[in-house]
Design a protein around this motif. Structure first.
Motif: not given
Length: 154
Positions: A3-5, A79-83
């Protein structure tokens, strides 16, 4: 399958001068204006306090002493710039030497700056500080905590 977080860990400094004013950074990046406290993203292999010292050197050309922990995000924010999910940690900081910056009176006063990234600094008196002075939800929450109990920082 591993899994990635997708977490974005950020660290910020609360700097209050002798006139009881808070240092605020106004920035233009990714095509938007935003106001925040000085600080930014933690780099891999870096501790929170070391990351905050690095960020102050990069943004303010200033060495700081990192003091008391003030707040860590305890609610979900994307984030306003990514997920990525943003986790922000806030510390009280003090200056090792006085700031050598040009301070602005109005938000987003980038006079004389060119390029895709711009930054200026200003002081906001604690007596006039409002959550709406910040752009992002975690910063607004921190400002609300400061406004509700300014004595915690003085």
């Amino acid at each position: 399958m591993e899994a990635t977080f997708p977490f974005n860990v950020r660290v910020y400094g609360i700097l209050i001068n002798e006139q009881k004013e808070l240092l605020v950074s106004d920035e233009f990046e990714h095509g938007i204006n935003f106001s925040k406290l000085p600080g930014g993203g933690l780099e891999y292999g870096e501790g929170l306090r070391d990351g905050l010292k690095r960020e102050f050197l990069e943004e303010c050309q200033a060495e700081v002493t990192v003091g008391e922990h003030f707040y860590t995000t305890d609610f979900f924010v994307q984030s306003a710039f990514s997920k990525n999910q943003v986790i922000s940690v806030y510390y009280r900081v003090s200056l090792v030497q006085p700031l050598n910056l040009e301070f602005r009176e109005k938000p987003f006063d980038f006079e004389g700056q060119t390029g895709e990234v711009k930054q200026s600094f200003r002081w906001i008196p604690l007596s006039r500080l409002q959550p709406e002075d910040m752009t992002f939800p975690i910063d607004r929450h921190v400002i609300k905590l400061i406004v509700e109990n300014p004595g915690r920082l003085l």
